[in-house]
Design a protein around this motif. Structure first.
Motif, PDB file in Angstrom:
ATOM      1  N   LYS A   3     -20.365  38.512  82.705  1.00  0.00           N
ATOM      2  CA  LYS A   3     -21.443  37.701  82.134  1.00  0.00           C
ATOM      3  C   LYS A   3     -21.761  38.156  80.710  1.00  0.00           C
ATOM      4  CE  LYS A   3     -26.293  36.400  82.836  1.00  0.00           C
ATOM      5  NZ  LYS A   3     -27.497  36.593  83.688  1.00  0.00           N
TER       6      LYS A   3
ATOM      7  N   TYR B 264     -10.366  37.548  90.663  1.00  0.00           N
ATOM      8  CA  TYR B 264     -11.570  36.721  90.562  1.00  0.00           C
ATOM      9  C   TYR B 264     -11.239  35.281  90.156  1.00  0.00           C
ATOM     10  CZ  TYR B 264     -14.566  40.805  91.189  1.00  0.00           C
ATOM     11  OH  TYR B 264     -15.200  41.904  91.706  1.00  0.00           O
TER      12      TYR B 264
ATOM     13  N   TYR C 142     -12.512  32.164  92.154  1.00  0.00           N
ATOM     14  CA  TYR C 142     -13.140  30.983  91.554  1.00  0.00           C
ATOM     15  C   TYR C 142     -12.429  29.714  92.016  1.00  0.00           C
ATOM     16  CZ  TYR C 142     -14.221  27.451  88.027  1.00  0.00           C
ATOM     17  OH  TYR C 142     -14.578  26.275  87.397  1.00  0.00           O
TER      18      TYR C 142
ATOM     19  N   ALA D 217     -17.351  35.729  86.068  1.00  0.00           N
ATOM     20  CA  ALA D 217     -18.712  36.159  86.419  1.00  0.00           C
ATOM     21  C   ALA D 217     -19.219  35.407  87.646  1.00  0.00           C
ATOM     22  CB  ALA D 217     -19.653  35.936  85.234  1.00  0.00           C
TER      23      ALA D 217
ATOM     24  N   GLU E 169     -27.593  33.935  90.953  1.00  0.00           N
ATOM     25  CA  GLU E 169     -28.380  35.128  90.629  1.00  0.00           C
ATOM     26  C   GLU E 169     -29.820  35.035  91.110  1.00  0.00           C
ATOM     27  OE1 GLU E 169     -26.243  36.896  86.626  1.00  0.00           O
ATOM     28  OE2 GLU E 169     -27.874  35.452  86.401  1.00  0.00           O
TER      29      GLU E 169
ATOM     30  N   ASP F 298     -20.933  43.633  91.853  1.00  0.00           N
ATOM     31  CA  ASP F 298     -22.148  43.498  91.035  1.00  0.00           C
ATOM     32  C   ASP F 298     -21.870  43.905  89.589  1.00  0.00           C
ATOM     33  OD1 ASP F 298     -24.503  42.584  92.543  1.00  0.00           O
ATOM     34  OD2 ASP F 298     -24.130  44.333  93.802  1.00  0.00           O
TER      35      ASP F 298
ATOM     36  N   ASP G 151     -18.975  44.130  88.132  1.00  0.00           N
ATOM     37  CA  ASP G 151     -18.015  43.191  87.546  1.00  0.00           C
ATOM     38  C   ASP G 151     -18.717  41.934  87.061  1.00  0.00           C
ATOM     39  OD1 ASP G 151     -15.885  44.865  88.029  1.00  0.00           O
ATOM     40  OD2 ASP G 151     -15.350  43.934  89.945  1.00  0.00           O
ATOM     41  N   ALA G 152     -19.644  41.417  87.868  1.00  0.00           N
ATOM     42  CA  ALA G 152     -20.372  40.200  87.492  1.00  0.00           C
ATOM     43  C   ALA G 152     -21.163  40.405  86.208  1.00  0.00           C
ATOM     44  CB  ALA G 152     -21.299  39.770  88.630  1.00  0.00           C
TER      45      ALA G 152
ATOM     46  N   ALA H 279     -17.328  36.896  90.683  1.00  0.00           N
ATOM     47  CA  ALA H 279     -17.765  38.249  91.016  1.00  0.00           C
ATOM     48  C   ALA H 279     -19.174  38.246  91.598  1.00  0.00           C
ATOM     49  CB  ALA H 279     -17.704  39.140  89.775  1.00  0.00           C
ATOM     50  N   ARG H 280     -20.056  37.420  91.044  1.00  0.00           N
ATOM     51  CA  ARG H 280     -21.423  37.357  91.569  1.00  0.00           C
ATOM     52  C   ARG H 280     -21.433  36.806  92.985  1.00  0.00           C
ATOM     53  NH1 ARG H 280     -24.799  40.174  91.997  1.00  0.00           N
ATOM     54  NH2 ARG H 280     -24.675  40.599  89.755  1.00  0.00           N
ATOM     55  N   HIS H 281     -20.657  35.767  93.249  1.00  0.00           N
ATOM     56  CA  HIS H 281     -20.596  35.218  94.598  1.00  0.00           C
ATOM     57  C   HIS H 281     -20.003  36.242  95.567  1.00  0.00           C
ATOM     58  CE1 HIS H 281     -19.278  32.634  97.962  1.00  0.00           C
ATOM     59  NE2 HIS H 281     -20.290  31.868  97.606  1.00  0.00           N
TER      60      HIS H 281
ATOM     61  N   LEU I 244     -24.224  29.949  87.482  1.00  0.00           N
ATOM     62  CA  LEU I 244     -24.361  31.393  87.663  1.00  0.00           C
ATOM     63  C   LEU I 244     -25.804  31.759  87.979  1.00  0.00           C
ATOM     64  CD1 LEU I 244     -23.094  34.214  87.599  1.00  0.00           C
ATOM     65  CD2 LEU I 244     -23.489  34.261  85.121  1.00  0.00           C
TER      66      LEU I 244
END
Length: 494
Positions: free
Chosen positions: A188, A114, A118, A155, A223, A181, A183-184, A158-160, A219
């Motif tokens: 976070k 990750y 990033y 975070a 989201e 998901d 992981d994000a 992982a979210r992206h 973030l």
């Protein structure tokens, strides 16, 4: 082409074999390789015991640029093969030279994956032009010394990555949780817990703490783009005012200035679609300093400072109209008209031509169009504020048509297109014809494919709901400047 392209094979999807680039890569905004691309690395081997070694040096290089490939074309599959990295796409993605192999050795494979993500995808996404001096990338050495900041970065990645597995429809309606998901959410949670510990144990906040809160704003764009970003923004402003730099060197100072300028940008554009007086007026910007100088390599969106200042003025007047008790002085039509005229006279080409070029060759034509998109959006917004004061309804069809044309032209400029969600939203709110509305939704679909920020499907939902109300209730054209701020959410549509 006769065989599936390498990019689709790498993504483990079926290639349409239509052309180079194939439609699936083009729609996903990825570089389409017919065959596996050649990769240049430092050392005599990519893998194994000779990785990073050179013929002149018998030891493993401590230079992270050579030792670790920090590039990633796209996520692997939903299971995430954390031991495998994708090939380079040609984007500038070298890790800062201050990072050592030892700093990265303590990271588990998931975290390293990750962090790679990033470095390549997130750093490109939240800046106009990516470069080796990208301030978001300069945060990486700081993050390897601060766990909360590192967790915020992971975070984001992982979210992206989780969003990247969804379509625009799924982004609007939700989909089953993936590994990314979870992981994000995990990263976070750890970032927020780390922030709490830092705030509770000290009264002098370090730059890493401020940067962590700042990244949480981004973030929230990934989201949803509503309801939490303003708390993070206010927290970042408060901490920035209380903090003093404990680090030294021009890199840290550059990052601090970047954060201050982006706080200014986010609150200027964010104030246009929220409740009156939601955001405090930031004391961080000293207009006599060089902080307000436009530098696109250090800007999230590249909106000219002059336009931001005008939008701040317009949104303040809107707040006074919506809540006259917050100020004894009511908006004066002549003052609004004067600022609106100054915005109309702003020379976008002169602005683009005068920008300092630090490390990239600017596309002057593209930057002129980017500035023009914000200029036209500001004109539409300011005109509606003036209409509300004068109780008039000015036709703006010509301005809307020009803005939509500029937006479609920027589709060809991938770096710049990802910066114009705010003008797209303003254009959509002014659209009256179905053909223009359909075009705006198509543009938002492309924007989602480029960015994977969930505030994009939310923007589409807002526009569709507003269009239904407009057609059914025949509300006035000026009402949208108030209606979005009166909704149950505070939207950050940038």
């Amino acid at each position: 082409m006769q065989e599936a392209c390498y990019t689709c094979r790498r993504r483990r999807i079926q290639c349409d074999r239509s052309q180079i680039p194939c439609r699936k890569c083009e729609n996903a905004g990825l570089k389409c390789f017919e065959k596996r691309p050649v990769r240049w690395v430092q050392g005599v081997a990519i893998r194994g015991g000779m990785r990073g070694r050179s013929l002149q040096d018998n030891r493993v290089s401590s230079t992270p640029v050579g030792a670790i490939d920090m590039t990633l074309d796209s996520p692997i599959d939903g299971r995430k093969d954390f031991t495998t990295l994708a090939e380079s796409t040609g984007q500038p993605a070298s890790i800062p030279a201050s990072i050592t192999d030892e700093s990265l050795a303590r990271l588990d494979p998931s975290a390293r994956y990750y962090l790679d993500y990033y470095n390549h995808r997130i750093c490109w996404l939240f800046i106009v032009y990516d470069s080796e001096k990208n301030p978001l990338r300069c945060l990486i050495p700081l993050a390897l010394r601060d766990q909360a900041l590192l967790d915020a970065m992971l975070a984001l990645a992982a979210r992206h990555s989780a969003n990247d597995e969804q379509s625009l429809v799924n982004g609007m309606g939700g989909s089953p949780a993936s590994t990314a998901d979870w992981d994000a959410l995990r990263f976070k949670y750890h970032a927020i817990q780390g922030l709490l510990r830092s705030i509770q144990t000290t009264h002098s906040y370090q730059d890493a703490t401020v940067a962590t809160v700042f990244l949480l704003v981004f973030l929230d764009l990934l989201e949803s783009g509503c309801d939490r970003w303003n708390y993070h923004l206010e927290g970042a402003k408060t901490l920035m005012a209380l903090s003093s730099s404990h680090d030294s060197g021009c890199t840290v100072e550059r990052v601090r200035k970047f954060i201050i300028k982006q706080i200014h940008l986010i609150e200027s554009l964010g104030a246009t679609f929220v409740r009156p007086d939601l955001l405090s007026k930031s004391p961080l910007i000293d207009e006599s300093s060089n902080l307000l100088e436009d530098v696109v390599e250090e800007s999230f969106l590249g909106c000219p400072e002059f336009i931001l200042t005008a939008l701040q003025f317009f949104s303040l007047q809107r707040d006074i109209i919506a809540n006259p008790f917050i100020s004894e002085q009511q908006p004066r039509p002549e003052a609004l008209a004067s600022v609106l005229e100054a915005v109309e006279d702003f020379d976008c080409r002169a602005w683009a031509s005068a920008l300092p070029q630090e490390s990239t060759v600017h596309d002057t034509n593209g930057l002129t169009k980017l500035a023009r998109a914000y200029q036209l959006g500001c004109i539409l917004y300011g005109r509606r504020i003036l209409d509300a004061v004068e109780h008039t309804q000015t036709g703006q069809d010509h301005t809307v048509s020009e803005l939509i044309n500029i937006i479609t032209e920027l589709l060809q400029h991938r770096d710049l297109f990802k910066c114009i969600l705010w003008p797209i939203t303003v254009a959509g709110l002014e659209c009256r014809g179905q053909q223009q509305r359909d075009l705006v939704l198509q543009v938002l679909n492309r924007f989602w494919q480029h960015t994977k920020c969930r505030n994009v499907p939310n923007a589409a939902r807002i526009l569709q709901n507003y269009w239904r109300r407009t057609d059914h209730d025949h509300i006035g054209p000026s009402d949208w400047i108030f209606d979005i701020g009166r909704s149950s959410y505070d939207w950050l549509l940038i």
